[in-house]
Scaffold this motif. Sequence first.
Motif, mmCIF file in Angstrom:
data_model
loop_
_atom_site.group_PDB
_atom_site.id
_atom_site.type_symbol
_atom_site.label_atom_id
_atom_site.label_comp_id
_atom_site.label_asym_id
_atom_site.label_seq_id
_atom_site.Cartn_x
_atom_site.Cartn_y
_atom_site.Cartn_z
ATOM 1 N N TRP A 170 -26.386 -17.520 -1.239
ATOM 2 C CA TRP A 170 -25.853 -18.878 -1.603
ATOM 3 C C TRP A 170 -27.265 -19.292 -3.017
ATOM 4 N N VAL A 171 -28.302 -19.185 -2.635
ATOM 5 C CA VAL A 171 -29.468 -19.298 -3.222
ATOM 6 C C VAL A 171 -28.878 -18.382 -4.696
ATOM 7 N N ARG A 191 -25.025 -23.934 5.354
ATOM 8 C CA ARG A 191 -25.009 -22.544 5.073
ATOM 9 C C ARG A 191 -25.065 -21.594 6.092
ATOM 10 N N THR A 239 -26.482 -17.268 -5.992
ATOM 11 C CA THR A 239 -25.376 -17.920 -6.741
ATOM 12 C C THR A 239 -25.724 -18.876 -7.422
ATOM 13 N N MET A 240 -26.390 -20.020 -6.965
ATOM 14 C CA MET A 240 -26.730 -21.060 -7.498
ATOM 15 C C MET A 240 -27.728 -20.863 -8.626
ATOM 16 N N GLU A 241 -28.532 -19.885 -8.607
ATOM 17 C CA GLU A 241 -29.333 -19.568 -9.520
ATOM 18 C C GLU A 241 -28.764 -18.571 -10.705
ATOM 19 N N GLN A 242 -27.413 -18.493 -10.410
ATOM 20 C CA GLN A 242 -26.729 -17.459 -11.427
ATOM 21 C C GLN A 242 -27.526 -16.072 -11.587
ATOM 22 N N ILE A 254 -33.069 -30.537 -0.285
ATOM 23 C CA ILE A 254 -31.981 -29.341 -0.489
ATOM 24 C C ILE A 254 -32.067 -28.726 1.081
ATOM 25 N N MET A 258 -34.926 -22.090 -1.818
ATOM 26 C CA MET A 258 -34.179 -23.714 -1.706
ATOM 27 C C MET A 258 -35.178 -24.331 -1.929
ATOM 28 N N MET A 265 -35.895 -24.441 -5.313
ATOM 29 C CA MET A 265 -35.047 -25.387 -6.275
ATOM 30 C C MET A 265 -34.848 -26.841 -6.222
#
Length: 429
Positions: free
Chosen positions: A291-292, A46, A294-297, A39, A31, A34
Amino acid sequence: MTGFLGATFAILIVVGMPIGFVLGVAALLGMEQMGGGAILNLVPQRYFAGVDMFTLMAMPFFILAGEIMNKTGITQRLVKFSNILVGHLQGGLAHANIVASIFFAGITGAAVSDTAAIGSMLIPAMVDEGYDKDFSAAITAASSIIGPTIPPSNIMVIYGAFMQVSIAGLFMTGLVPGLLLGVALMIMTARISKKRGYPVGEKRATFKEMVIGLKDATVALLMPLIILGGILSGMFTPTEAAAVAVAYAMVLGFFVYRNLTLKELLPIFLKMARTTGVVFLVIAAASILGWVLTMEQIPMKVANFMLSISDNRYIIMGLILVMLMVVGMFMDIAAALIILGPILHPLAVQLGYHPLHFGIIMVLALNIALMTPPVGACLFVACGISKLSLEQISKEIWPFIIVEVMVLLLITFVPAIPLALPKAMGLLG
């Protein structure tokens, strides 16, 4: 980011940091990469969101029900009944070990608990009857993974909660594979017992002895029927079913067997709280890391990478199985489900696998890893009970790993086998 997280994770695992903290630290560092410090304000949100699911409350209830049932002597009754059923075979106690694991699955749904409860009784008994100690420990560890496969299963509760898949459907999907595991292990046990000349029971149990044994074990065997019957009939949710299981276990302890006191409940509750706390810490930390990712695809990137290797669904699924079993050897199974589930579940659906089908594939693959050297958790429990080294047990465990992998491949590539029951009950959706 993928390389950074992978390197961080590997380093922390190597230095011996507990998996819950490994997941949390890796997520925090990810995070920070990111978006800097700002953040990080999302971390508490979370963290609590990861365990803020009503469905997850089923887990501590199932753990508590299992602990109470153990305290009331249910385990001994199930082992005795198992020996009545199959003790007359060559290698009878080894077969009884497997059958007891099938029965015990309906009480705890946890492989490590199965290994500890059944192993503490049967490993010394098997050694006294002439079985090799390393074989006795190996068959105990190998049969223990039947527990999380046959319902109720704590792992299926976690998977269903995070993947938004029907828990009742998962329970029904796991029943046939769990029984297949038992049959496969008994076939391998029969072969080994004949080759080594392991003991044969003195005589087949009489009908009267079977009736008496069934009578003693009936109250324990009713628990999974009450749980599954209530869920499938719509009388209660999986969480409510777990609470009913606790109430049922307490009625048995206080009023039927009368070997449970209020004083004995405190250590049982404390053990349940410790076990649940550890698991929930892992789940919460894994949800941040998830979550990390997912956010980074990263799930999309992994899926695209695998699809670039081959467009053959069987080859890709083979790679997924290898990944699951390798990861399961080094990572807590709950964490592996939460992190890998969002990555692999969409890919499996894209390949044409039903969500329930892939759910049982993932659960079984990770469970097999629990008994696979070098760091399978069930192996370490068996080592502690038998006082053997990991190397000694590992030599005996491989034949059982092979047959369990064969069952895994069978249910992976023949979907009609695991999906037969949920289809018949209208749970496929």
